[in-house]
Design a protein around this motif. Structure first.
Motif, PDB file in Angstrom:
ATOM      1  N   ARG A  13      18.660  13.822  -8.585  1.00 16.51           N
ATOM      2  CA  ARG A  13      19.091  15.108  -9.168  1.00 16.51           C
ATOM      3  C   ARG A  13      19.262  15.018 -10.687  1.00 16.51           C
TER       4      ARG A  13
ATOM      5  N   THR B  69      14.277  19.550 -16.133  1.00 16.75           N
ATOM      6  CA  THR B  69      14.425  21.011 -16.218  1.00 16.75           C
ATOM      7  C   THR B  69      14.888  21.417 -17.608  1.00 16.75           C
TER       8      THR B  69
ATOM      9  N   ASP C 252      18.556  26.392  -9.861  1.00 16.95           N
ATOM     10  CA  ASP C 252      18.813  25.491  -8.730  1.00 16.95           C
ATOM     11  C   ASP C 252      17.517  25.203  -7.982  1.00 16.95           C
ATOM     12  N   LYS C 253      16.731  26.252  -7.766  1.00 23.66           N
ATOM     13  CA  LYS C 253      15.459  26.079  -7.060  1.00 23.66           C
ATOM     14  C   LYS C 253      14.492  25.202  -7.841  1.00 23.66           C
TER      15      LYS C 253
ATOM     16  N   ALA D 290      29.027  27.730  -9.137  1.00 22.07           N
ATOM     17  CA  ALA D 290      27.675  27.781  -9.693  1.00 22.07           C
ATOM     18  C   ALA D 290      27.457  26.636 -10.670  1.00 22.07           C
TER      19      ALA D 290
ATOM     20  N   ILE E 180      17.367  17.367 -13.321  1.00 22.47           N
ATOM     21  CA  ILE E 180      18.098  18.228 -14.264  1.00 22.47           C
ATOM     22  C   ILE E 180      17.605  17.971 -15.685  1.00 22.47           C
TER      23      ILE E 180
ATOM     24  N   SER F 279      24.054  25.043 -12.758  1.00 14.84           N
ATOM     25  CA  SER F 279      22.925  25.980 -12.802  1.00 14.84           C
ATOM     26  C   SER F 279      23.195  27.127 -13.767  1.00 14.84           C
TER      27      SER F 279
ATOM     28  N   VAL G 137      15.301  22.823 -10.020  1.00 17.46           N
ATOM     29  CA  VAL G 137      15.791  21.443  -9.942  1.00 17.46           C
ATOM     30  C   VAL G 137      15.408  20.830  -8.596  1.00 17.46           C
ATOM     31  N   LEU G 138      15.620  21.569  -7.508  1.00 17.34           N
ATOM     32  CA  LEU G 138      15.251  21.059  -6.174  1.00 17.34           C
ATOM     33  C   LEU G 138      13.752  20.829  -6.062  1.00 17.34           C
TER      34      LEU G 138
ATOM     35  N   SER H 227      20.752  32.029 -12.299  1.00 14.55           N
ATOM     36  CA  SER H 227      21.130  30.624 -12.095  1.00 14.55           C
ATOM     37  C   SER H 227      20.575  30.047 -10.797  1.00 14.55           C
ATOM     38  N   THR H 228      20.444  30.871  -9.778  1.00 17.91           N
ATOM     39  CA  THR H 228      19.893  30.358  -8.516  1.00 17.91           C
ATOM     40  C   THR H 228      18.445  29.901  -8.696  1.00 17.91           C
TER      41      THR H 228
END
Length: 188
Positions: free
Chosen positions: A149, A156, A135-136, A61, A153, A64, A138-139, A131-132
């Motif tokens: 990326r 974010t 990730d979403k 992980a 980050i 994230s 950031v994407l 945390s997921t």
């Protein structure tokens, strides 16, 4: 370990459980105390059957979890400061910013600070759970802003942990002061 289930044969020992066999049936018996399974729910109640240990999942992980922990921690402290501000204002009818009041406010806030440190495992569990979503985010920033990326980050972190924290802190203190009927800035 032999006395986990009476008259049962231990067939496998794992880090957090013992697999025992009794009357031809295999049963997994937890060796972790109930309090530990509750406090560290994110470790012991994981529904992912990916074969990874907790530590391996954290490593996977990675960033994230760090991003979400920063967010969860900041939000927790913002709420704590706001509640402490309200309690202090209600009790003293003064703003913590009034001359000589800041040390007294910090005494009230210190109780919340201690509480936040006691519930750190829960905050960490929450950060693993969300945390997921980071990730979403950031994407999404990478796609929408067409940046790499590292930049995504950084954006974010800036918006979630700096702007988000500042906004929640300002709103929380404003609400606390308003509800207590005490202005944020002391009247001279």
């Amino acid at each position: 370990e032999d006395d986990v289930v009476p008259d049962a044969e231990v067939i496998e020992v794992e880090t957090d459980a013992v697999i025992v066999e009794k009357d031809g049936n295999s049963v997994e018996v937890s060796t972790v105390p109930a309090w530990k399974r509750i406090v560290f729910f994110y470790k012991y109640n994981n529904q992912n059957d990916d074969g990874l240990t907790f530590r391996q999942r954290l490593t996977k992980a990675g960033l994230s979890v760090v991003l979400s922990y920063g967010f969860v921690s900041n939000m927790s402290y913002c709420v704590s400061v706001s509640i402490a501000w309200y309690i202090f204002c209600k009790r003293t009818l003064l703003s913590p910013l009034a001359p000589g009041q800041w040390p007294k406010f910090l005494a009230v806030y210190s109780g919340f600070w201690v509480f936040n440190n006691i519930v750190r495992p829960i905050r960490f569990g929450l950060s693993v759970a969300i945390s997921t979503q980071f990730d979403k985010i950031v994407l999404w920033i990478q796609e929408k802003a067409r940046v790499n990326r590292s930049v995504a980050i950084g954006l974010t972190v800036f918006f979630a942990n700096i702007v988000g924290t500042t906004v929640l802190m300002c709103l929380g203190i404003s609400m606390a002061a308003s509800l207590a009927g005490v202005p944020i800035r002391p009247v001279k």
